[in-house]
Design a protein around this motif. Structure first.
Motif, PDB file in Angstrom:
ATOM      1  N   ASP A   1       3.045 -28.714  16.167  1.00 27.96           N
ATOM      2  CA  ASP A   1       1.916 -29.538  16.597  1.00 27.96           C
ATOM      3  C   ASP A   1       1.405 -30.365  15.415  1.00 27.96           C
ATOM      4  O   ASP A   1       1.125 -31.559  15.537  1.00 27.96           O
ATOM      5  N   TRP A   2       1.300 -29.729  14.244  1.00 25.30           N
ATOM      6  CA  TRP A   2       0.877 -30.403  13.006  1.00 25.30           C
ATOM      7  C   TRP A   2       1.824 -31.572  12.705  1.00 25.30           C
ATOM      8  O   TRP A   2       1.389 -32.688  12.445  1.00 25.30           O
ATOM      9  N   ASP A   3       3.131 -31.280  12.720  1.00 29.04           N
ATOM     10  CA  ASP A   3       4.127 -32.314  12.418  1.00 29.04           C
ATOM     11  C   ASP A   3       4.028 -33.484  13.400  1.00 29.04           C
ATOM     12  O   ASP A   3       4.116 -34.645  12.999  1.00 29.04           O
ATOM     13  N   GLN A   4       3.825 -33.160  14.667  1.00 26.35           N
ATOM     14  CA  GLN A   4       3.712 -34.188  15.701  1.00 26.35           C
ATOM     15  C   GLN A   4       2.481 -35.071  15.460  1.00 26.35           C
ATOM     16  O   GLN A   4       2.559 -36.299  15.531  1.00 26.35           O
TER      17      GLN A   4
ATOM     18  N   VAL B   1      -5.098 -27.988  15.867  1.00 28.66           N
ATOM     19  CA  VAL B   1      -3.680 -27.828  15.561  1.00 28.66           C
ATOM     20  C   VAL B   1      -3.307 -26.412  15.966  1.00 28.66           C
ATOM     21  O   VAL B   1      -3.905 -25.446  15.477  1.00 28.66           O
ATOM     22  N   THR B   2      -2.318 -26.274  16.852  1.00 29.03           N
ATOM     23  CA  THR B   2      -1.990 -24.964  17.400  1.00 29.03           C
ATOM     24  C   THR B   2      -0.705 -24.373  16.844  1.00 29.03           C
ATOM     25  O   THR B   2      -0.417 -23.202  17.075  1.00 29.03           O
ATOM     26  N   SER B   3       0.077 -25.190  16.115  1.00 29.47           N
ATOM     27  CA  SER B   3       1.337 -24.698  15.545  1.00 29.47           C
ATOM     28  C   SER B   3       1.811 -25.663  14.464  1.00 29.47           C
ATOM     29  O   SER B   3       1.299 -26.783  14.353  1.00 29.47           O
TER      30      SER B   3
ATOM     31  N   LEU C   1      -5.065 -37.129   4.249  1.00 29.33           N
ATOM     32  CA  LEU C   1      -3.640 -37.415   4.157  1.00 29.33           C
ATOM     33  C   LEU C   1      -3.321 -38.828   4.631  1.00 29.33           C
ATOM     34  O   LEU C   1      -3.855 -39.279   5.652  1.00 29.33           O
ATOM     35  N   LYS C   2      -2.449 -39.488   3.891  1.00 22.99           N
ATOM     36  CA  LYS C   2      -1.943 -40.797   4.301  1.00 22.99           C
ATOM     37  C   LYS C   2      -0.427 -40.696   4.318  1.00 22.99           C
ATOM     38  O   LYS C   2       0.171 -40.300   3.315  1.00 22.99           O
ATOM     39  N   ASP C   3       0.173 -41.023   5.454  1.00 21.76           N
ATOM     40  CA  ASP C   3       1.625 -40.900   5.618  1.00 21.76           C
ATOM     41  C   ASP C   3       2.109 -39.494   5.281  1.00 21.76           C
ATOM     42  O   ASP C   3       3.168 -39.310   4.686  1.00 21.76           O
ATOM     43  N   GLY C   4       1.289 -38.493   5.624  1.00 16.30           N
ATOM     44  CA  GLY C   4       1.651 -37.097   5.400  1.00 16.30           C
ATOM     45  C   GLY C   4       1.433 -36.588   3.986  1.00 16.30           C
ATOM     46  O   GLY C   4       1.647 -35.421   3.708  1.00 16.30           O
TER      47      GLY C   4
END
Length: 135
Positions: free
Chosen positions: A34-37, A29-31, A106-109
């Motif tokens: 990126d995490w959200d994506q 994860v670079t940002s 995590l499941k569904d965030g």
């Protein structure tokens, strides 16, 4: 159970350390974006996320890294992420990381489990429990 608490002494000159952390199906994860994506992608694909918050200078993190990579290959139905707590310090702080490695499931965030420390049997047990819950 190995833990690293120090946030200092990061030696970035040894760039090949990164290779042992990211292998198999582990995605760095670079940002925050990126995490959200990646979380959106996991939700879309119905995958549980295993997020490893670690540091290249952390001995227990180095010990866990090859096993984490093996798990990522063995369990392709899960998404394995790696967050470098030094590269993404502010983001890591938002997750209240007190020691490395810290792994979130995590499941569904949403967090469904957590593991602090380089405890391979405990990690395997948690992954098995998650996989069993998906059956």
């Amino acid at each position: 159970m190995g833990l690293c608490f120090s946030k200092g002494g990061s030696d970035r000159s040894d760039s090949d350390q990164r290779v042992e952390f990211v292998g198999g199906n582990v995605q760095p994860v670079t940002s925050k974006e990126d995490w959200d994506q990646k979380l959106s992608e996991a939700k879309r694909d119905g995958k549980i996320v295993v997020a490893n918050f670690s540091a290249t200078w952390c001995g227990p993190c180095r010990i866990l890294a090859p096993f984490y990579c093996e798990l990522s290959v063995k369990h392709s139905s899960l998404m394995f992420l790696l967050v470098d707590v030094d590269e993404l310090a502010e983001f890591s702080s938002s997750w209240d990381i007190k020691a490395t490695p810290t792994l979130f499931f995590l499941k569904d965030g949403q967090q469904i489990d957590k593991l602090v420390g380089a405890n391979k049997p405990a990690l395997q047990k948690k992954i098995n429990a998650i996989l069993d819950s998906l059956k």
